[in-house]
Enzyme design. Structure first.
Site, PDB file in Angstrom:
ATOM      1  N   TYR A  49      -2.172  -1.150  10.845  1.00  0.00           N
ATOM      2  CA  TYR A  49      -2.402  -1.722   9.514  1.00  0.00           C
ATOM      3  C   TYR A  49      -1.216  -1.403   8.602  1.00  0.00           C
ATOM      4  O   TYR A  49      -0.641  -2.291   7.957  1.00  0.00           O
ATOM      5  CB  TYR A  49      -3.699  -1.173   8.904  1.00  0.00           C
ATOM      6  CG  TYR A  49      -3.776  -1.387   7.409  1.00  0.00           C
ATOM      7  CD1 TYR A  49      -4.022  -2.648   6.882  1.00  0.00           C
ATOM      8  CD2 TYR A  49      -3.551  -0.333   6.505  1.00  0.00           C
ATOM      9  CE1 TYR A  49      -4.054  -2.850   5.498  1.00  0.00           C
ATOM     10  CE2 TYR A  49      -3.583  -0.526   5.137  1.00  0.00           C
ATOM     11  CZ  TYR A  49      -3.833  -1.792   4.637  1.00  0.00           C
ATOM     12  OH  TYR A  49      -3.847  -1.990   3.280  1.00  0.00           O
ATOM     13  N   SER A  94       0.842  -1.205   0.000  1.00  0.00           N
ATOM     14  CA  SER A  94       0.000   0.000   0.000  1.00  0.00           C
ATOM     15  C   SER A  94       0.872   1.247   0.000  1.00  0.00           C
ATOM     16  O   SER A  94       1.994   1.241   0.550  1.00  0.00           O
ATOM     17  CB  SER A  94      -0.862  -0.028   1.264  1.00  0.00           C
ATOM     18  OG  SER A  94      -1.440   1.224   1.490  1.00  0.00           O
ATOM     19  N   LYS A 138       1.976  -3.853   6.647  1.00  0.00           N
ATOM     20  CA  LYS A 138       2.413  -3.839   5.237  1.00  0.00           C
ATOM     21  C   LYS A 138       3.924  -3.610   5.159  1.00  0.00           C
ATOM     22  O   LYS A 138       4.629  -4.260   4.395  1.00  0.00           O
ATOM     23  CB  LYS A 138       1.670  -2.754   4.450  1.00  0.00           C
ATOM     24  CG  LYS A 138       0.189  -3.010   4.308  1.00  0.00           C
ATOM     25  CD  LYS A 138      -0.085  -4.189   3.379  1.00  0.00           C
ATOM     26  CE  LYS A 138      -1.516  -4.625   3.392  1.00  0.00           C
ATOM     27  NZ  LYS A 138      -1.773  -5.905   2.759  1.00  0.00           N
TER      28      LYS A 138
HETATM   29  P1  NAD Z   1     -10.943  -7.309   1.035  1.00  0.00           P
HETATM   30  O1  NAD Z   1     -11.172  -7.312   2.498  1.00  0.00           O
HETATM   31  O2  NAD Z   1     -12.089  -7.077   0.143  1.00  0.00           O
HETATM   32  O3  NAD Z   1     -10.233  -8.679   0.604  1.00  0.00           O
HETATM   33  C1  NAD Z   1      -9.356  -9.392   1.455  1.00  0.00           C
HETATM   34  C2  NAD Z   1      -9.836 -10.845   1.456  1.00  0.00           C
HETATM   35  O4  NAD Z   1      -8.953 -11.594   2.286  1.00  0.00           O
HETATM   36  C3  NAD Z   1     -11.235 -11.012   2.014  1.00  0.00           C
HETATM   37  O5  NAD Z   1     -12.009 -11.780   1.113  1.00  0.00           O
HETATM   38  C4  NAD Z   1     -11.028 -11.751   3.344  1.00  0.00           C
HETATM   39  O6  NAD Z   1     -12.108 -12.626   3.626  1.00  0.00           O
HETATM   40  C5  NAD Z   1      -9.726 -12.478   3.090  1.00  0.00           C
HETATM   41  N1  NAD Z   1      -8.921 -12.757   4.291  1.00  0.00           N
HETATM   42  C6  NAD Z   1      -8.572 -11.904   5.269  1.00  0.00           C
HETATM   43  N2  NAD Z   1      -7.813 -12.534   6.177  1.00  0.00           N
HETATM   44  C7  NAD Z   1      -7.666 -13.829   5.751  1.00  0.00           C
HETATM   45  C8  NAD Z   1      -7.007 -14.974   6.269  1.00  0.00           C
HETATM   46  N3  NAD Z   1      -6.336 -14.920   7.413  1.00  0.00           N
HETATM   47  N4  NAD Z   1      -7.069 -16.122   5.572  1.00  0.00           N
HETATM   48  C9  NAD Z   1      -7.754 -16.185   4.415  1.00  0.00           C
HETATM   49  N5  NAD Z   1      -8.420 -15.152   3.877  1.00  0.00           N
HETATM   50  C10 NAD Z   1      -8.376 -13.968   4.548  1.00  0.00           C
HETATM   51  O7  NAD Z   1      -9.777  -6.235   0.750  1.00  0.00           O
HETATM   52  P2  NAD Z   1      -9.239  -5.654  -0.616  1.00  0.00           P
HETATM   53  O8  NAD Z   1      -9.632  -4.228  -0.692  1.00  0.00           O
HETATM   54  O9  NAD Z   1      -9.577  -6.565  -1.728  1.00  0.00           O
HETATM   55  O10 NAD Z   1      -7.687  -5.695  -0.324  1.00  0.00           O
HETATM   56  C11 NAD Z   1      -6.874  -6.786  -0.709  1.00  0.00           C
HETATM   57  C12 NAD Z   1      -5.462  -6.545  -0.210  1.00  0.00           C
HETATM   58  O11 NAD Z   1      -4.985  -5.308  -0.722  1.00  0.00           O
HETATM   59  C13 NAD Z   1      -5.349  -6.447   1.305  1.00  0.00           C
HETATM   60  O12 NAD Z   1      -4.154  -7.077   1.717  1.00  0.00           O
HETATM   61  C14 NAD Z   1      -5.261  -4.962   1.557  1.00  0.00           C
HETATM   62  O13 NAD Z   1      -4.583  -4.648   2.732  1.00  0.00           O
HETATM   63  C15 NAD Z   1      -4.500  -4.493   0.329  1.00  0.00           C
HETATM   64  N6  NAD Z   1      -4.751  -3.090   0.000  1.00  0.00           N
HETATM   65  C16 NAD Z   1      -6.043  -2.676  -0.174  1.00  0.00           C
HETATM   66  C17 NAD Z   1      -6.287  -1.338  -0.463  1.00  0.00           C
HETATM   67  C18 NAD Z   1      -7.704  -0.834  -0.638  1.00  0.00           C
HETATM   68  O14 NAD Z   1      -7.914   0.386  -0.606  1.00  0.00           O
HETATM   69  N7  NAD Z   1      -8.704  -1.679  -0.866  1.00  0.00           N
HETATM   70  C19 NAD Z   1      -5.222  -0.431  -0.577  1.00  0.00           C
HETATM   71  C20 NAD Z   1      -3.922  -0.903  -0.404  1.00  0.00           C
HETATM   72  C21 NAD Z   1      -3.702  -2.237  -0.109  1.00  0.00           C
HETATM   73  C1  UD1 Z   2      -6.909   5.034   3.590  1.00  0.00           C
HETATM   74  C2  UD1 Z   2      -5.890   4.559   4.580  1.00  0.00           C
HETATM   75  C3  UD1 Z   2      -4.729   3.920   3.860  1.00  0.00           C
HETATM   76  C4  UD1 Z   2      -5.222   2.842   2.891  1.00  0.00           C
HETATM   77  C5  UD1 Z   2      -6.213   3.514   1.927  1.00  0.00           C
HETATM   78  C6  UD1 Z   2      -6.765   2.615   0.888  1.00  0.00           C
HETATM   79  C7  UD1 Z   2      -6.165   6.148   6.431  1.00  0.00           C
HETATM   80  C8  UD1 Z   2      -5.514   7.230   7.241  1.00  0.00           C
HETATM   81  N1  UD1 Z   2      -5.439   5.668   5.410  1.00  0.00           N
HETATM   82  O1  UD1 Z   2      -6.354   6.040   2.821  1.00  0.00           O
HETATM   83  O2  UD1 Z   2      -3.847   3.343   4.789  1.00  0.00           O
HETATM   84  O3  UD1 Z   2      -4.140   2.289   2.192  1.00  0.00           O
HETATM   85  O4  UD1 Z   2      -7.307   4.018   2.711  1.00  0.00           O
HETATM   86  O5  UD1 Z   2      -7.692   1.721   1.451  1.00  0.00           O
HETATM   87  O6  UD1 Z   2      -7.270   5.734   6.721  1.00  0.00           O
HETATM   88  N2  UD1 Z   2     -12.947  11.075   3.294  1.00  0.00           N
HETATM   89  C9  UD1 Z   2     -13.982  11.923   3.635  1.00  0.00           C
HETATM   90  N3  UD1 Z   2     -15.092  11.383   4.199  1.00  0.00           N
HETATM   91  C10 UD1 Z   2     -15.239  10.045   4.430  1.00  0.00           C
HETATM   92  C11 UD1 Z   2     -14.171   9.184   4.062  1.00  0.00           C
HETATM   93  C12 UD1 Z   2     -13.036   9.734   3.508  1.00  0.00           C
HETATM   94  O7  UD1 Z   2     -13.895  13.128   3.444  1.00  0.00           O
HETATM   95  O8  UD1 Z   2     -16.274   9.628   4.961  1.00  0.00           O
HETATM   96  C13 UD1 Z   2     -11.740  11.641   2.674  1.00  0.00           C
HETATM   97  C14 UD1 Z   2     -10.490  11.419   3.505  1.00  0.00           C
HETATM   98  O9  UD1 Z   2     -10.272  12.465   4.380  1.00  0.00           O
HETATM   99  C15 UD1 Z   2      -9.417  11.342   2.402  1.00  0.00           C
HETATM  100  C16 UD1 Z   2     -10.158  10.815   1.179  1.00  0.00           C
HETATM  101  O10 UD1 Z   2     -11.552  10.996   1.441  1.00  0.00           O
HETATM  102  O11 UD1 Z   2      -8.977  12.622   2.117  1.00  0.00           O
HETATM  103  C17 UD1 Z   2      -9.889   9.339   0.916  1.00  0.00           C
HETATM  104  O12 UD1 Z   2     -10.122   8.633   2.132  1.00  0.00           O
HETATM  105  P1  UD1 Z   2     -10.053   7.043   2.226  1.00  0.00           P
HETATM  106  O13 UD1 Z   2     -10.910   6.452   1.170  1.00  0.00           O
HETATM  107  O14 UD1 Z   2     -10.331   6.671   3.629  1.00  0.00           O
HETATM  108  O15 UD1 Z   2      -8.548   6.714   1.823  1.00  0.00           O
HETATM  109  P2  UD1 Z   2      -7.173   7.292   2.449  1.00  0.00           P
HETATM  110  O16 UD1 Z   2      -7.407   8.055   3.674  1.00  0.00           O
HETATM  111  O17 UD1 Z   2      -6.436   7.958   1.354  1.00  0.00           O
END
Ligand code: NAD
Ligand code: UD1
Length: 334
Positions: free
Chosen positions: A149, A124, A153
């Protein structure tokens, strides 16, 4: 040979499985369904007209994972499984380290045992911390994590680098995602968290369908063009394609780090206005105090992914907003 996708029924995992199946790969999914449901498999199969194998297993269950490797011929792992809620991680840090870090160690041990040494890992942009420049470049290195969290990572990235130093047969891709939003154009898969969402787009979606009253925009006095925070939003399908590209390049041992973002910064207000315009729907909002830990602005320098992976994001904010609405309007909880 198959690709093992951990967390493959989750938001980003499911879109990646679709791209893998479409490209002709065979896929095995491992997920404990802690944040997803089994009907995602049906929807993946509906979209692709192809089958994938599914194991309901926790990645911390070594015996279960061994069975997966015994029953299949896994050539590489795309590792999405993990807990991802920043706020929850502050309240339950041990659960986050246990699930994300211990889970990854168990998975790596089983991979080592079965001599499968290729992994693409979901990292991330949060690992950059606050580098003092909003344009994040891979060689900036890792900063101080702003949450447990984020720390999981960073720890996993370091662990994978150490693993390669100890055994340079490993080929590891660390993909640093910016802010994934949007959904598959079919509306069959997307993100629909239970309860009150933390992230911006899921919150907007719930306001738009009338499940929540109004969006709070956290901060209107940042030093940005309209006072609201700026992020690099990326369409989840572009992100999924990025995994395909990274997988194709896993042919020379090493650790490779790439940002997956568009390179463009978009403000919170821009997102709200674009969502309203392209979907012709009102999103009620109010301005609220800043959220602790938010940075005013950050976005990716995506040039390394372009030159090394031959990947760049193709979908713009309008498409992201349209697909997010299409998905939620077809998948209301009630
Ligand atoms: P998500 O929660 O939709 O998907 C994660 C999946 O992993 C889920 O289906 C959950 O059931 C499964 N899971 C969790 N723990 C597990 C375990 N111990 N064993 C087996 N399965 C397990 O999340 P996502 O948004 O698809 O994110 C996927 C990955 O990307 C995560 O590692 C997350 O941290 C990373 N990531 C997500 C974002 C984002 O904004 N969505 C941003 C940066 C990184
Ligand atoms: C968050 C996480 C980051 C993670 C990323 C993607 C934090 C501090 N960081 O980033 O670790 O990798 O999500 O999943 O939480 N916002 C509003 N109102 C809301 C929700 C969000 O104004 O109800 C704004 C936030 O202030 C931010 C932007 O929208 O400026 C995006 O927010 P969000 O979707 O939570 O992502 P990040 O904060 O960038």
């Amino acid at each position: 040979m198959q690709i093992l996708v951990t967390g493959g029924t989750g938001y980003i995992g499911s879109h990646t499985v679709v791209e893998l199946l479409k490209s002709g790969k065979e896929v095995v999914i491992v997920d404990n369904l802690s944040n997803s449901s089994k009907n995602v498999i049906d929807n993946i199969e509906k979209i692709t007209n192809k089958k994938c194998k599914f194991y309901e297993i926790d990645i911390r269950d070594e015996k279960g994972l061994e069975k997966v490797f015994e029953e299949n011929d896994i050539e590489a792992v795309i590792h999405f499984a993990g807990l991802k809620a920043v706020g929850e991680s502050v309240v339950k840090p041990l659960e986050y380290y246990d699930n994300n870090v211990i889970g990854t160690i168990k998975l790596l041990e089983v991979m080592k045992k079965f001599v499968c040494k290729k992994m693409v890992f979901s990292s991330s942009a949060t690992v950059y911390g606050d580098p003092g420049n909003p344009k994040y470049v891979e060689d900036m290195g890792r900063g101080k994590a702003s949450s447990p969290y984020g720390a999981t990572k960073a720890v996993i990235e370091e662990m994978l680098e150490s693993l390669y130093i100890a055994d340079n047969e490993w080929t590891i891709s660390l993909l640093r995602y910016f802010n994934p939003i949007g959904a598959h154009e079919s509306g069959l898969i997307g993100e629909n968290p239970n309860g009150i969402p933390n992230n911006l787009m899921p919150y907007i979606q719930k306001v738009a369908i009338g499940e929540l009253k109004e969006l709070s925009i956290f901060g209107d006095n940042y030093n940005t063009k309209d006072g609201t925070c700026i992020r690099d939003y990326i369409h989840v399908v572009d992100l999924a394609v990025g995994h395909m590209k990274a997988l194709q390049k896993l042919n020379k041992p090493g650790v490779y780090i790439h940002n997956l973002g568009t390179g463009a910064g978009t403000s919170v207000l821009d997102i709200v206005k674009t969502f309203e315009k392209v979907n012709n729907i009102k999103v009620n909002y109010k301005f609220a105090p800043r959220r602790a830990g938010d940075l005013p602005e950050f976005f990716a320098d995506p040039s390394k992914a372009k030159s090394e992976l031959d990947w760049e994001a193709k979908r713009g904010i309008e498409e992201m907003c349209r697909d997010s609405w299409n998905f939620i309007s077809k998948n209301r909880n009630s």
